[in-house]
Design a protein around this motif. Sequence first.
Motif, PDB file in Angstrom:
ATOM      1  N   SER A   3      25.332  74.252 -11.887  1.00  0.00           N
ATOM      2  CA  SER A   3      23.980  74.034 -11.402  1.00  0.00           C
ATOM      3  C   SER A   3      23.456  75.275 -10.679  1.00  0.00           C
ATOM      4  O   SER A   3      24.182  75.894  -9.887  1.00  0.00           O
ATOM      5  N   PRO A   4      22.217  75.676 -10.918  1.00  0.00           N
ATOM      6  CA  PRO A   4      21.637  76.814 -10.197  1.00  0.00           C
ATOM      7  C   PRO A   4      21.654  76.606  -8.681  1.00  0.00           C
ATOM      8  O   PRO A   4      21.795  77.563  -7.922  1.00  0.00           O
ATOM      9  N   LYS A   5      21.503  75.351  -8.245  1.00  0.00           N
ATOM     10  CA  LYS A   5      21.559  75.064  -6.804  1.00  0.00           C
ATOM     11  C   LYS A   5      22.937  75.382  -6.250  1.00  0.00           C
ATOM     12  O   LYS A   5      23.086  75.957  -5.166  1.00  0.00           O
ATOM     13  N   LYS A   6      23.973  74.992  -7.022  1.00  0.00           N
ATOM     14  CA  LYS A   6      25.336  75.257  -6.558  1.00  0.00           C
ATOM     15  C   LYS A   6      25.591  76.763  -6.504  1.00  0.00           C
ATOM     16  O   LYS A   6      26.257  77.271  -5.585  1.00  0.00           O
ATOM     17  N   LYS A   7      25.062  77.499  -7.495  1.00  0.00           N
ATOM     18  CA  LYS A   7      25.214  78.958  -7.476  1.00  0.00           C
ATOM     19  C   LYS A   7      24.549  79.563  -6.243  1.00  0.00           C
ATOM     20  O   LYS A   7      25.087  80.470  -5.611  1.00  0.00           O
ATOM     21  N   ALA A   8      23.343  79.057  -5.929  1.00  0.00           N
ATOM     22  CA  ALA A   8      22.611  79.602  -4.778  1.00  0.00           C
ATOM     23  C   ALA A   8      23.368  79.330  -3.479  1.00  0.00           C
ATOM     24  O   ALA A   8      23.445  80.198  -2.594  1.00  0.00           O
ATOM     25  N   ILE A   9      23.929  78.135  -3.363  1.00  0.00           N
ATOM     26  CA  ILE A   9      24.684  77.791  -2.150  1.00  0.00           C
ATOM     27  C   ILE A   9      25.932  78.664  -2.040  1.00  0.00           C
ATOM     28  O   ILE A   9      26.279  79.171  -0.961  1.00  0.00           O
ATOM     29  N   ALA A  10      26.651  78.869  -3.164  1.00  0.00           N
ATOM     30  CA  ALA A  10      27.860  79.689  -3.158  1.00  0.00           C
ATOM     31  C   ALA A  10      27.541  81.127  -2.766  1.00  0.00           C
ATOM     32  O   ALA A  10      28.274  81.757  -1.976  1.00  0.00           O
ATOM     33  N   ALA A  11      26.429  81.657  -3.308  1.00  0.00           N
ATOM     34  CA  ALA A  11      26.040  83.031  -2.961  1.00  0.00           C
ATOM     35  C   ALA A  11      25.703  83.151  -1.479  1.00  0.00           C
ATOM     36  O   ALA A  11      26.061  84.147  -0.819  1.00  0.00           O
ATOM     37  N   TYR A  12      25.032  82.141  -0.935  1.00  0.00           N
ATOM     38  CA  TYR A  12      24.667  82.168   0.480  1.00  0.00           C
ATOM     39  C   TYR A  12      25.933  82.138   1.362  1.00  0.00           C
ATOM     40  O   TYR A  12      26.025  82.858   2.365  1.00  0.00           O
ATOM     41  N   LEU A  13      26.918  81.307   0.984  1.00  0.00           N
ATOM     42  CA  LEU A  13      28.137  81.201   1.782  1.00  0.00           C
ATOM     43  C   LEU A  13      28.966  82.481   1.716  1.00  0.00           C
ATOM     44  O   LEU A  13      29.673  82.824   2.675  1.00  0.00           O
TER      45      LEU A  13
ATOM     46  N   ARG B 164      26.474  67.708  -1.237  1.00  0.00           N
ATOM     47  CA  ARG B 164      27.206  67.378  -2.462  1.00  0.00           C
ATOM     48  C   ARG B 164      28.024  68.574  -2.954  1.00  0.00           C
ATOM     49  O   ARG B 164      29.125  68.403  -3.475  1.00  0.00           O
ATOM     50  N   TYR B 165      27.497  69.791  -2.812  1.00  0.00           N
ATOM     51  CA  TYR B 165      28.183  70.963  -3.351  1.00  0.00           C
ATOM     52  C   TYR B 165      29.026  71.721  -2.316  1.00  0.00           C
ATOM     53  O   TYR B 165      29.909  72.496  -2.692  1.00  0.00           O
ATOM     54  N   TYR B 166      28.772  71.509  -1.043  1.00  0.00           N
ATOM     55  CA  TYR B 166      29.402  72.332  -0.002  1.00  0.00           C
ATOM     56  C   TYR B 166      30.929  72.247  -0.058  1.00  0.00           C
ATOM     57  O   TYR B 166      31.625  73.273  -0.101  1.00  0.00           O
TER      58      TYR B 166
END
Length: 526
Positions: free
Chosen positions: A478-488, A513-515
């Motif tokens: 998911s693009p959202k999961k990618k964005a969260i991973a990049a931020y972390l 959900r993705y964290y």
Amino acid sequence: MAGKRKKGEGTVRLRKDGRWEGRVVVGYDEAGNPKTKNVLAKTKKECIEKLEALKSSCQVVRPVQVRSDMLVRDWLDYWYQNYSKPRLRPSTQLNYESWIYHHLIPGVGEIPLNQLTQAELQQFFRRMKESGRKVNVERRGPGMADRSVRSCHAVCQMALDKAVEEKLIHTNPAVGCKLPPMKGKEMKILTQEEIQRFLIQAKAEGMYELFLLELTTGMRRGELLALRWDDLDFATGKLRIDKQIYPVSGKLILNEPKTKAANRTIILPPAMVELLAEYKKGVFSELMFPSRIKPEQPIDPGYVRKRLQVILERAGCKRVRFHDLRHTFATLSLENGMDVKTLSTIIGHVSSATTLNTYTHITDEMRRKAALNIDQGIAKAEVGLMPEQTDEPPKQDFVPIEPPRRRPGTGCVSQLREYLWEGRYSPVWPDGKKHSRNVYAKTRAECEEKLKVLILEMKAEIAALRSGASTEYPDGVSPKKKAIAAYLREHPGVSSKSLIARELQMDRSTVQRYYDEIREEFQRQG
């Protein structure tokens, strides 16, 4: 003890000379005596194999001793299986089987063929009209429609005509039966104003090109849905019509048209060709009108029929059948000066007489106008004109009704915040899995435009994978999961889900959900 062979399988025996003989009935002569053929072999197994090959070569379907005193049911079954069925299309076979096995055989099947009378058939068709319905009795009543009774009689008459030809009976008792009168269906056509509203609403529903092409050419529904892109020459505008689809038992069958006249080539107007060229850019299929769910298959005719009624209702038009769109094209063509011969060729009628019989009301009106023109031109007659209506309210532009639900294959759009919209498209890829992608925008209109571009890109990728031009699949993350991973990765010490959601403009439930998944992946990667 050896088992007895079934009727029609033939006989196998050991001869005195030590060879095996197989014999099968392949027909009957005029006197009713069986005609047989035989095969010889050294072993029983070889004899059976030769016998099966003989039956196949002789096309032995069901050996029946044809005689004048056989029951009507036996003759109807024999006639249908041997004379009628092989030349019928699958959809027509279903109709014949219904009339024969569900109506005629239960009604008159136990009567000897040479004793069947016109009075018995007349009583049968009367009962069929009054109480012959087998399904939907509660909703539609026990009686059969006039057209159904006439169709059943036509099948019965053909079968008995063959019996007369085979000299099993002297005359056909079906000839002369009094049947319900043939009632032609009232032809309904759309007016110019209704056509405009209909096409505007069809555009809002995403079916503009399909219905516009129908109103431009008057094709049959099966012919329209069977079109492929290689049938159209964009340089000359020539469109080849040489096939059609129709549903049979829940499956779509592709076949040739009924008649030679239906195989034709027509020329599309330049504006229609340009529209189809633009429409093709968003269609990644060999079919001109593929299913949005399964691009390798055409749109189901039943789905088109349902969408037609929905569009008509939302556009405020009268309820018409799909075939009435064909009538609309023909009527407007005649009213605008097209000659009958040309129209007959375009719509695929066998002869101009068929077109004249179908559109008699239009040709009568044309003759009246011609007579009026002659009267005005030669006799100089004065014709009173209708006074102009000045008290009519001005016509307002039609505003289409937006469908309450999005069409399959167009993705979904949702509002995340006051100024944040998300568009998502989740098609099934050739690997059988769904791979989603998202776009974001500040307004719904901007999001819709971005989503259209995304859908075209993904359809192009899917088409390349299907054709073998590409083998690279999306990772499915998911693009959202990618964005969260990049931020972390950039902020390894941050653990506040609310902070991450606020910074990335996402809702907290998505981050939650993705964290944990991302943290576990980071730990595995060290």
